[in-house]
Design a protein around this motif. Sequence first.
Motif, PDB file in Angstrom:
ATOM      1  N   GLY A  27       0.850  -1.348   0.061  1.00  0.00           N
ATOM      2  CA  GLY A  27      -0.181   0.091  -0.177  1.00  0.00           C
ATOM      3  C   GLY A  27       0.928   1.213  -0.042  1.00  0.00           C
ATOM      4  O   GLY A  27       0.392   2.276   0.208  1.00  0.00           O
ATOM      5  N   VAL A  28       2.188   1.251   0.031  1.00  0.00           N
ATOM      6  CA  VAL A  28       3.001   2.168   0.004  1.00  0.00           C
ATOM      7  C   VAL A  28       3.993   2.199  -1.353  1.00  0.00           C
ATOM      8  O   VAL A  28       4.568   1.230  -1.433  1.00  0.00           O
ATOM      9  CB  VAL A  28       3.922   2.306   1.190  1.00  0.00           C
ATOM     10  CG1 VAL A  28       4.811   3.682   1.183  1.00  0.00           C
ATOM     11  CG2 VAL A  28       3.059   2.273   2.369  1.00  0.00           C
ATOM     12  N   VAL A  29       3.879   3.401  -2.034  1.00  0.00           N
ATOM     13  CA  VAL A  29       4.454   3.298  -3.147  1.00  0.00           C
ATOM     14  C   VAL A  29       5.500   4.831  -3.141  1.00  0.00           C
ATOM     15  O   VAL A  29       4.971   5.712  -3.442  1.00  0.00           O
ATOM     16  CB  VAL A  29       4.166   3.401  -4.684  1.00  0.00           C
ATOM     17  CG1 VAL A  29       4.707   3.756  -6.008  1.00  0.00           C
ATOM     18  CG2 VAL A  29       2.968   2.256  -4.860  1.00  0.00           C
TER      19      VAL A  29
ATOM     20  N   GLN B 158       4.343  11.839 -12.373  1.00  0.00           N
ATOM     21  CA  GLN B 158       3.520  11.611 -13.814  1.00  0.00           C
ATOM     22  C   GLN B 158       3.926   9.941 -14.085  1.00  0.00           C
ATOM     23  O   GLN B 158       2.838   9.405 -14.568  1.00  0.00           O
ATOM     24  CB  GLN B 158       4.172  12.485 -14.780  1.00  0.00           C
ATOM     25  CG  GLN B 158       3.846  13.698 -14.680  1.00  0.00           C
ATOM     26  CD  GLN B 158       2.475  13.992 -14.419  1.00  0.00           C
ATOM     27  OE1 GLN B 158       1.527  13.363 -15.024  1.00  0.00           O
ATOM     28  NE2 GLN B 158       2.005  14.977 -13.543  1.00  0.00           N
ATOM     29  N   ILE B 159       5.007   9.439 -13.889  1.00  0.00           N
ATOM     30  CA  ILE B 159       5.322   8.027 -14.408  1.00  0.00           C
ATOM     31  C   ILE B 159       5.131   7.079 -13.184  1.00  0.00           C
ATOM     32  O   ILE B 159       4.494   6.107 -13.551  1.00  0.00           O
ATOM     33  CB  ILE B 159       6.812   8.134 -14.761  1.00  0.00           C
ATOM     34  CG1 ILE B 159       7.175   8.904 -15.779  1.00  0.00           C
ATOM     35  CG2 ILE B 159       7.293   6.655 -14.909  1.00  0.00           C
ATOM     36  CD1 ILE B 159       8.594   9.016 -16.119  1.00  0.00           C
ATOM     37  N   ASN B 160       5.104   7.386 -12.015  1.00  0.00           N
ATOM     38  CA  ASN B 160       5.151   6.242 -11.071  1.00  0.00           C
ATOM     39  C   ASN B 160       3.940   6.418 -10.343  1.00  0.00           C
ATOM     40  O   ASN B 160       3.292   5.547  -9.899  1.00  0.00           O
ATOM     41  CB  ASN B 160       6.261   6.050 -10.147  1.00  0.00           C
ATOM     42  CG  ASN B 160       7.487   6.134 -10.669  1.00  0.00           C
ATOM     43  OD1 ASN B 160       8.289   7.216 -10.892  1.00  0.00           O
ATOM     44  ND2 ASN B 160       7.776   4.897 -11.446  1.00  0.00           N
ATOM     45  N   ASN B 161       3.320   7.677 -10.293  1.00  0.00           N
ATOM     46  CA  ASN B 161       2.199   7.898  -9.523  1.00  0.00           C
ATOM     47  C   ASN B 161       1.760   7.439  -8.398  1.00  0.00           C
ATOM     48  O   ASN B 161       0.934   6.850  -7.856  1.00  0.00           O
ATOM     49  CB  ASN B 161       0.924   7.644 -10.446  1.00  0.00           C
ATOM     50  CG  ASN B 161      -0.323   8.122 -10.092  1.00  0.00           C
ATOM     51  OD1 ASN B 161      -0.302   9.443  -9.457  1.00  0.00           O
ATOM     52  ND2 ASN B 161      -1.483   7.762 -10.619  1.00  0.00           N
ATOM     53  N   GLY B 162       3.083   7.502  -7.206  1.00  0.00           N
ATOM     54  CA  GLY B 162       3.051   6.912  -5.989  1.00  0.00           C
ATOM     55  C   GLY B 162       2.263   7.704  -4.992  1.00  0.00           C
ATOM     56  O   GLY B 162       1.605   8.875  -5.331  1.00  0.00           O
TER      57      GLY B 162
ATOM     58  N   ALA C  34       3.413   1.103 -14.433  1.00  0.00           N
ATOM     59  CA  ALA C  34       2.980   1.506 -12.849  1.00  0.00           C
ATOM     60  C   ALA C  34       1.936   0.654 -12.251  1.00  0.00           C
ATOM     61  O   ALA C  34       2.072   0.292 -11.256  1.00  0.00           O
ATOM     62  CB  ALA C  34       2.552   2.960 -12.968  1.00  0.00           C
ATOM     63  N   ALA C  35       1.091   0.411 -13.087  1.00  0.00           N
ATOM     64  CA  ALA C  35      -0.194  -0.207 -12.493  1.00  0.00           C
ATOM     65  C   ALA C  35       0.313  -1.888 -12.491  1.00  0.00           C
ATOM     66  O   ALA C  35      -0.058  -2.765 -11.554  1.00  0.00           O
ATOM     67  CB  ALA C  35      -1.275  -0.278 -13.507  1.00  0.00           C
ATOM     68  N   ILE C  36       1.191  -2.407 -13.332  1.00  0.00           N
ATOM     69  CA  ILE C  36       1.516  -3.728 -13.502  1.00  0.00           C
ATOM     70  C   ILE C  36       2.432  -3.876 -11.907  1.00  0.00           C
ATOM     71  O   ILE C  36       2.337  -4.773 -11.177  1.00  0.00           O
ATOM     72  CB  ILE C  36       2.344  -3.979 -14.135  1.00  0.00           C
ATOM     73  CG1 ILE C  36       1.311  -4.406 -15.730  1.00  0.00           C
ATOM     74  CG2 ILE C  36       3.241  -5.493 -14.219  1.00  0.00           C
ATOM     75  CD1 ILE C  36       2.205  -4.496 -16.926  1.00  0.00           C
ATOM     76  N   LEU C  37       3.332  -2.652 -11.713  1.00  0.00           N
ATOM     77  CA  LEU C  37       4.312  -2.881 -10.694  1.00  0.00           C
ATOM     78  C   LEU C  37       3.714  -2.899  -9.173  1.00  0.00           C
ATOM     79  O   LEU C  37       4.019  -3.901  -8.427  1.00  0.00           O
ATOM     80  CB  LEU C  37       5.437  -1.800 -10.636  1.00  0.00           C
ATOM     81  CG  LEU C  37       6.392  -1.791  -9.597  1.00  0.00           C
ATOM     82  CD1 LEU C  37       7.159  -2.974  -9.586  1.00  0.00           C
ATOM     83  CD2 LEU C  37       7.422  -0.334  -9.580  1.00  0.00           C
ATOM     84  N   ASN C  38       2.589  -2.088  -9.081  1.00  0.00           N
ATOM     85  CA  ASN C  38       1.772  -2.238  -8.014  1.00  0.00           C
ATOM     86  C   ASN C  38       1.170  -3.465  -7.737  1.00  0.00           C
ATOM     87  O   ASN C  38       1.112  -3.977  -6.709  1.00  0.00           O
ATOM     88  CB  ASN C  38       0.537  -0.983  -8.231  1.00  0.00           C
ATOM     89  CG  ASN C  38       1.295   0.296  -8.129  1.00  0.00           C
ATOM     90  OD1 ASN C  38       2.266   0.468  -7.455  1.00  0.00           O
ATOM     91  ND2 ASN C  38       0.382   1.389  -8.535  1.00  0.00           N
ATOM     92  N   GLY C  39       0.765  -4.025  -8.845  1.00  0.00           N
ATOM     93  CA  GLY C  39       0.083  -5.556  -8.959  1.00  0.00           C
ATOM     94  C   GLY C  39       0.998  -6.422  -8.349  1.00  0.00           C
ATOM     95  O   GLY C  39       0.401  -7.424  -7.605  1.00  0.00           O
ATOM     96  N   VAL C  40       2.216  -6.379  -8.791  1.00  0.00           N
ATOM     97  CA  VAL C  40       3.272  -7.320  -8.299  1.00  0.00           C
ATOM     98  C   VAL C  40       3.592  -7.241  -6.717  1.00  0.00           C
ATOM     99  O   VAL C  40       3.533  -8.202  -6.085  1.00  0.00           O
ATOM    100  CB  VAL C  40       4.501  -6.936  -9.257  1.00  0.00           C
ATOM    101  CG1 VAL C  40       5.840  -7.777  -8.377  1.00  0.00           C
ATOM    102  CG2 VAL C  40       4.545  -7.345 -10.538  1.00  0.00           C
ATOM    103  N   LYS C  41       3.546  -6.119  -6.474  1.00  0.00           N
ATOM    104  CA  LYS C  41       3.782  -5.772  -4.827  1.00  0.00           C
ATOM    105  C   LYS C  41       2.588  -6.324  -4.135  1.00  0.00           C
ATOM    106  O   LYS C  41       2.700  -7.172  -3.272  1.00  0.00           O
ATOM    107  CB  LYS C  41       3.795  -4.272  -4.710  1.00  0.00           C
ATOM    108  CG  LYS C  41       4.270  -3.926  -3.066  1.00  0.00           C
ATOM    109  CD  LYS C  41       4.784  -2.584  -2.955  1.00  0.00           C
ATOM    110  CE  LYS C  41       5.346  -2.282  -1.386  1.00  0.00           C
ATOM    111  NZ  LYS C  41       5.892  -0.951  -1.053  1.00  0.00           N
TER     112      LYS C  41
END
Length: 211
Positions: free
Chosen positions: A86-88, A103-107, A154-161
């Motif tokens: 839940g933390v980016v 803009q790119i990672n939107n954390g 960015a969405a894929i990386l969040n899903g991986v985490k």
Amino acid sequence: MKIALMNEFSQAAKNPIILNELQAVADEQGHQVFNVGMNGDNDHRLTYIHLGIIASLLLNSKAVDFVIAGCGTGQGALMSLNAYPGVVCGYCIDPADAYLFAQINNGNALAIPFAKGFGWGAELNLRYIFEKAFTGETGLGYPPERQASQVQNAAILNGVKDAVAKDYLEGLKALDPELVKTAVGGERFQSCFLENSQDAALTDFVRSVLA
């Protein structure tokens, strides 16, 4: 937007400077700031390890929307915050970092090196960082011709985490209880969290630690 600022012990003396610049930008844009970490050398002592716990509780409970953290180099805070679901968290030295991360990672968090290069004009650099971090729509991608792939990745990386992380609350319960108790022991954190948390289970957990 609700924004939490947190300083650990090595950079606690700089908290008023950082808070002043963040508050100025937040006031211009209609955001609310919560100063939940240390605001001086004699305040409730926190390390960057505690910042990770605090940030994760605030973000996962939706008590705040964004966290500004840091330490001397910013690296410890970066690793500590990113250890939690839940933390980016992004690493930010200058305004370009803040803009590109938004803009790119939107954390939802930034780790800033508050000791590195903190000299003449440091407050201006902070002001411009906060302006770039919180101005306009985020997650649009950069450069424009790569917008689709940037948003997708960015969405894929969040899903991986999310996939590889254990249940957040169970993870908190597995930590050293004294570590968690120290993390949540500050009065300003408690005020922000308990008044704004939208997760009953996390609220009950923090209350049980404080009991």
